[in-house]
Each structure stands twice: as C-alpha cells, then as structure tokens.
Design a protein around this motif. Sequence first.
Motif, PDB file in Angstrom:
ATOM      1  N   ILE A 167       0.900  -1.021  -0.032  1.00  0.00           N
ATOM      2  CA  ILE A 167       0.185   0.006  -0.133  1.00  0.00           C
ATOM      3  C   ILE A 167       0.970   1.144   0.083  1.00  0.00           C
ATOM      4  O   ILE A 167       1.991   1.415   0.637  1.00  0.00           O
ATOM      5  N   ASP A 168       0.481   2.259  -0.681  1.00  0.00           N
ATOM      6  CA  ASP A 168       1.211   3.416  -0.867  1.00  0.00           C
ATOM      7  C   ASP A 168       0.432   4.752  -1.342  1.00  0.00           C
ATOM      8  O   ASP A 168      -0.781   4.427  -1.850  1.00  0.00           O
ATOM      9  N   LEU A 169       0.626   5.879  -1.006  1.00  0.00           N
ATOM     10  CA  LEU A 169      -0.051   7.157  -1.630  1.00  0.00           C
ATOM     11  C   LEU A 169       0.591   7.659  -2.847  1.00  0.00           C
ATOM     12  O   LEU A 169       1.934   7.493  -2.915  1.00  0.00           O
ATOM     13  N   SER A 170      -0.028   8.548  -3.718  1.00  0.00           N
ATOM     14  CA  SER A 170       0.264   9.173  -4.577  1.00  0.00           C
ATOM     15  C   SER A 170       0.995  10.389  -4.268  1.00  0.00           C
ATOM     16  O   SER A 170       0.831  10.832  -2.840  1.00  0.00           O
ATOM     17  N   PRO A 171       2.028  11.165  -4.741  1.00  0.00           N
ATOM     18  CA  PRO A 171       2.695  12.509  -4.027  1.00  0.00           C
ATOM     19  C   PRO A 171       1.429  13.273  -3.545  1.00  0.00           C
ATOM     20  O   PRO A 171       1.946  13.978  -2.543  1.00  0.00           O
ATOM     21  N   ASP A 172       0.452  13.790  -4.188  1.00  0.00           N
ATOM     22  CA  ASP A 172      -0.568  14.535  -3.807  1.00  0.00           C
ATOM     23  C   ASP A 172      -1.334  13.938  -2.486  1.00  0.00           C
ATOM     24  O   ASP A 172      -2.234  14.886  -2.220  1.00  0.00           O
ATOM     25  N   GLY A 173      -1.152  12.699  -2.251  1.00  0.00           N
ATOM     26  CA  GLY A 173      -2.043  12.302  -1.263  1.00  0.00           C
ATOM     27  C   GLY A 173      -3.492  11.874  -1.447  1.00  0.00           C
ATOM     28  O   GLY A 173      -4.353  11.626  -0.756  1.00  0.00           O
ATOM     29  N   LYS A 174      -3.950  12.063  -2.824  1.00  0.00           N
ATOM     30  CA  LYS A 174      -5.227  11.868  -3.271  1.00  0.00           C
ATOM     31  C   LYS A 174      -5.576  10.544  -3.807  1.00  0.00           C
ATOM     32  O   LYS A 174      -6.914  10.130  -3.611  1.00  0.00           O
ATOM     33  N   THR A 175      -4.559   9.821  -3.988  1.00  0.00           N
ATOM     34  CA  THR A 175      -4.846   8.530  -4.526  1.00  0.00           C
ATOM     35  C   THR A 175      -4.232   7.297  -3.718  1.00  0.00           C
ATOM     36  O   THR A 175      -3.020   7.613  -3.346  1.00  0.00           O
ATOM     37  N   LEU A 176      -4.807   6.126  -3.233  1.00  0.00           N
ATOM     38  CA  LEU A 176      -4.142   5.105  -2.690  1.00  0.00           C
ATOM     39  C   LEU A 176      -4.199   3.918  -3.628  1.00  0.00           C
ATOM     40  O   LEU A 176      -4.996   3.633  -4.300  1.00  0.00           O
ATOM     41  N   TYR A 177      -2.959   3.396  -3.461  1.00  0.00           N
ATOM     42  CA  TYR A 177      -2.490   2.031  -4.251  1.00  0.00           C
ATOM     43  C   TYR A 177      -2.373   0.813  -3.306  1.00  0.00           C
ATOM     44  O   TYR A 177      -1.863   1.157  -2.329  1.00  0.00           O
ATOM     45  N   VAL A 178      -3.145   0.115  -3.895  1.00  0.00           N
ATOM     46  CA  VAL A 178      -3.153  -1.266  -2.994  1.00  0.00           C
ATOM     47  C   VAL A 178      -3.251  -2.352  -3.919  1.00  0.00           C
ATOM     48  O   VAL A 178      -3.840  -2.709  -4.864  1.00  0.00           O
ATOM     49  N   GLY A 179      -2.286  -3.211  -3.458  1.00  0.00           N
ATOM     50  CA  GLY A 179      -1.720  -4.434  -4.205  1.00  0.00           C
ATOM     51  C   GLY A 179      -2.763  -5.523  -3.562  1.00  0.00           C
ATOM     52  O   GLY A 179      -2.569  -5.881  -2.158  1.00  0.00           O
ATOM     53  N   GLU A 180      -3.258  -6.512  -4.179  1.00  0.00           N
ATOM     54  CA  GLU A 180      -3.997  -7.598  -3.814  1.00  0.00           C
ATOM     55  C   GLU A 180      -3.189  -8.844  -4.136  1.00  0.00           C
ATOM     56  O   GLU A 180      -3.064  -9.277  -5.248  1.00  0.00           O
ATOM     57  N   SER A 181      -2.456  -9.695  -2.989  1.00  0.00           N
ATOM     58  CA  SER A 181      -1.408 -10.488  -3.540  1.00  0.00           C
ATOM     59  C   SER A 181      -1.875 -11.850  -4.160  1.00  0.00           C
ATOM     60  O   SER A 181      -1.390 -12.138  -5.039  1.00  0.00           O
ATOM     61  N   LEU A 182      -3.086 -12.380  -3.606  1.00  0.00           N
ATOM     62  CA  LEU A 182      -3.507 -13.794  -4.408  1.00  0.00           C
ATOM     63  C   LEU A 182      -3.861 -13.638  -5.644  1.00  0.00           C
ATOM     64  O   LEU A 182      -3.546 -14.436  -6.655  1.00  0.00           O
ATOM     65  N   THR A 183      -4.574 -12.362  -6.117  1.00  0.00           N
ATOM     66  CA  THR A 183      -4.778 -12.356  -7.557  1.00  0.00           C
ATOM     67  C   THR A 183      -3.751 -11.553  -8.351  1.00  0.00           C
ATOM     68  O   THR A 183      -3.909 -11.465  -9.521  1.00  0.00           O
ATOM     69  N   GLY A 184      -2.830 -11.081  -7.960  1.00  0.00           N
ATOM     70  CA  GLY A 184      -1.796  -9.981  -8.562  1.00  0.00           C
ATOM     71  C   GLY A 184      -2.152  -8.808  -8.899  1.00  0.00           C
ATOM     72  O   GLY A 184      -1.783  -8.174  -9.903  1.00  0.00           O
ATOM     73  N   GLN A 185      -3.551  -8.487  -8.402  1.00  0.00           N
ATOM     74  CA  GLN A 185      -3.825  -7.123  -8.971  1.00  0.00           C
ATOM     75  C   GLN A 185      -3.605  -5.995  -8.165  1.00  0.00           C
ATOM     76  O   GLN A 185      -3.598  -6.062  -6.930  1.00  0.00           O
ATOM     77  N   LEU A 186      -3.274  -4.971  -8.805  1.00  0.00           N
ATOM     78  CA  LEU A 186      -2.994  -3.436  -8.391  1.00  0.00           C
ATOM     79  C   LEU A 186      -3.936  -2.658  -8.717  1.00  0.00           C
ATOM     80  O   LEU A 186      -4.380  -2.489  -9.803  1.00  0.00           O
ATOM     81  N   TRP A 187      -4.788  -2.068  -7.567  1.00  0.00           N
ATOM     82  CA  TRP A 187      -5.736  -1.117  -7.695  1.00  0.00           C
ATOM     83  C   TRP A 187      -5.374   0.244  -7.382  1.00  0.00           C
ATOM     84  O   TRP A 187      -4.512   0.481  -6.502  1.00  0.00           O
ATOM     85  N   ALA A 188      -5.971   1.427  -7.816  1.00  0.00           N
ATOM     86  CA  ALA A 188      -5.844   2.692  -7.380  1.00  0.00           C
ATOM     87  C   ALA A 188      -7.303   3.222  -7.059  1.00  0.00           C
ATOM     88  O   ALA A 188      -8.434   2.940  -7.491  1.00  0.00           O
ATOM     89  N   TYR A 189      -7.296   3.792  -5.768  1.00  0.00           N
ATOM     90  CA  TYR A 189      -8.622   4.310  -5.393  1.00  0.00           C
ATOM     91  C   TYR A 189      -8.322   5.907  -5.086  1.00  0.00           C
ATOM     92  O   TYR A 189      -7.379   6.238  -4.842  1.00  0.00           O
ATOM     93  N   THR A 190      -9.599   6.700  -5.374  1.00  0.00           N
ATOM     94  CA  THR A 190      -9.468   8.340  -4.917  1.00  0.00           C
ATOM     95  C   THR A 190     -10.061   7.938  -3.347  1.00  0.00           C
ATOM     96  O   THR A 190     -10.865   7.541  -3.112  1.00  0.00           O
ATOM     97  N   ILE A 191      -9.150   8.887  -2.681  1.00  0.00           N
ATOM     98  CA  ILE A 191      -9.698   9.041  -1.133  1.00  0.00           C
ATOM     99  C   ILE A 191     -10.536  10.149  -0.913  1.00  0.00           C
ATOM    100  O   ILE A 191     -10.204  11.358  -1.334  1.00  0.00           O
ATOM    101  N   SER A 192     -11.718   9.910  -0.513  1.00  0.00           N
ATOM    102  CA  SER A 192     -12.731  10.838  -0.104  1.00  0.00           C
ATOM    103  C   SER A 192     -13.347  10.660   1.343  1.00  0.00           C
ATOM    104  O   SER A 192     -13.976   9.786   1.622  1.00  0.00           O
ATOM    105  N   GLY A 193     -12.397  11.357   2.215  1.00  0.00           N
ATOM    106  CA  GLY A 193     -12.869  10.950   3.601  1.00  0.00           C
ATOM    107  C   GLY A 193     -12.604   9.560   4.133  1.00  0.00           C
ATOM    108  O   GLY A 193     -11.478   9.138   3.971  1.00  0.00           O
TER     109      GLY A 193
END
Length: 293
Positions: A167-193
């Motif tokens: 897990i990590d954040l984008s430099p502007d702190g607005k996007t959260l990156y999350v890896g899901e190990s078993l599927t090998g998928q990497l997701w990006a989410y917009t943070i809203s509260g």
Amino acid sequence: MATSAWAEPKLFESRQVTPAGEYTFGIEGPAADIDGNLFVVNLGKPGTIGKLAVGSAQSEKFISLPEGSVGNAIRFDRDGTMFIADYKKHNIFAIRKGSLEPEVYFHSEQMNQPNDLTIASGGTIYASDPNWKAHAGQIWRISKGTDGQVQGKVMTASRAMGTTNGIDLSPDGKTLYVGESLTGQLWAYTISGNELTSAQLLKTFEPDTIDGLRTDVDGKLLIARIQKGTISVMDPDSKLIQDVVLQGKEPTNLAFGGADGRTVFVTQRQGGYIEGFRTDKEGREHCLQKGNC
C-alpha cells in the motif's frame, strides 16, 4: 557476500548489502529515517527490529517488541515517529524520535492482521488488513480526532477487496494504491474522507507475485515481485517502465533511503538479507520526512 563499500553503482543495478541469514523468513517492513538509517523487522528472531546504520554492511538489533507482538511493516511520519504494524496482536505501535520504547498508538480486535502501512502528509495512517483464508481484505484509516484521540475505521470501498497487501499514496495524497496478493492485482482508489472511490484496476500480474510497494516523488510505483525476483517500475498511468532484476527471488518489500532518498532497499525472504539499488528519483516518504512533500 555482502558488499562493504557502497561505491556509486549504475542506476537500477541491485546488489546485496547485508550478509545472508541476518533476518528470519519474516523479513519485511523496511523503512528509512531522515538520517538514512534503515529499519527492518525480525532480525534473528520474530518480534525484533533490526537497524542498518548509514554506511554499514551489517544490521544490529534496535529493539524487541512486547512479548507476543511481531512486526510486519514500518513507516515514518514527517516528525520522525516510527510506526510499526504488529500483525500478531493487532496493534499499531509508535516510537517517538529519540526513544526506544514502543507505545500502542492504535489497537483493534476487529483487525485480521495489520500488514502494510502508509502515512499521509497530515499524519493519517492507512493500513492494509488482509484475511488470507477468506481471500479478502480491507483498509483501515487511522487518525487523530479533533479531541486528539486516535480513531480507526475500516474504509468503505466501491468494490469487495481481495487480500490487501502492499500500500502507498500518490505524491499529492489523493490516490491510494493497494496490491492484492492472491490475484496479483494492483488497484488505485480516490480518497474521499473514509471512502475509497473510483476504483481503477491498474495492472494484473501473475497470482501470488506482488507484495510491498512504494511511490517516488514523480508518482511512479515500485512493486516487489515476490517469486519473480524483480522490482517492477510503473508510471502512474500503469505503463510498465522496467523490471529491476534482483539478487534474490523473493523480495517482500522495499523502501527509499540514503542521504538523498534515491537508494531503494529491498528485503529478501530468500536468504534473509537486504539488497539495494540506486534509482533516478527520491521516494515520496523520504521527501515527506524532509518537509518538502
């Protein structure tokens, strides 16, 4: 053999930094403080934290966590406080700068096992929390309320998550990156509260081949490819830039460190050592500690 002298190598050319066998199979959670010291969990036995001092080629014991606690991730905030995810006892520990005493910063029995952490510029902690048996997971948002009390909540998301890990954040702190190990998928989410919205699947790697990840100041993502023996470097638009070939085949996580934040340290489960390479950009977390991000 570990390399004792750190002469300036070529960019993205990895080499072994510490001797094999220093750390257990649970080697994880590398993080560097602003002075360039690197901290890694499980030196010699579970429940310890090792320290690789600046310029050293051998780790030394930093602290032992309280009985029964085992760390999995370490991060530093901009004040130099070290935070540690204790997956056994469902704690987030804090060690203030200059201290050797871990304090329970947050605890919840609702956690499966806090795995990886990332910290925003304002001090909010985001923690991945996988449920390996159920092939599921969640993200915690941990922050101080207006009354100064630490509060933690499971974030709502627009999709059912898999085994949340790196897990990590984008430099502007607005996007959260999350890896899901078993599927090998990497997701990006917009943070809203407390919500994770606009879920975007950035990349699907082979199952069980992604672990920890970090971002640099340009927003590039560096992903530990466990079982593959590489660090995959991607741009924010999910284009694969390159794969950095490592000495070992089982990288669990990575961290930016060194005086300029451009040395990437990698924890290797295969062999229980740390290796590292130079990169072209400073890590987001290093920049945060300097107060520039």
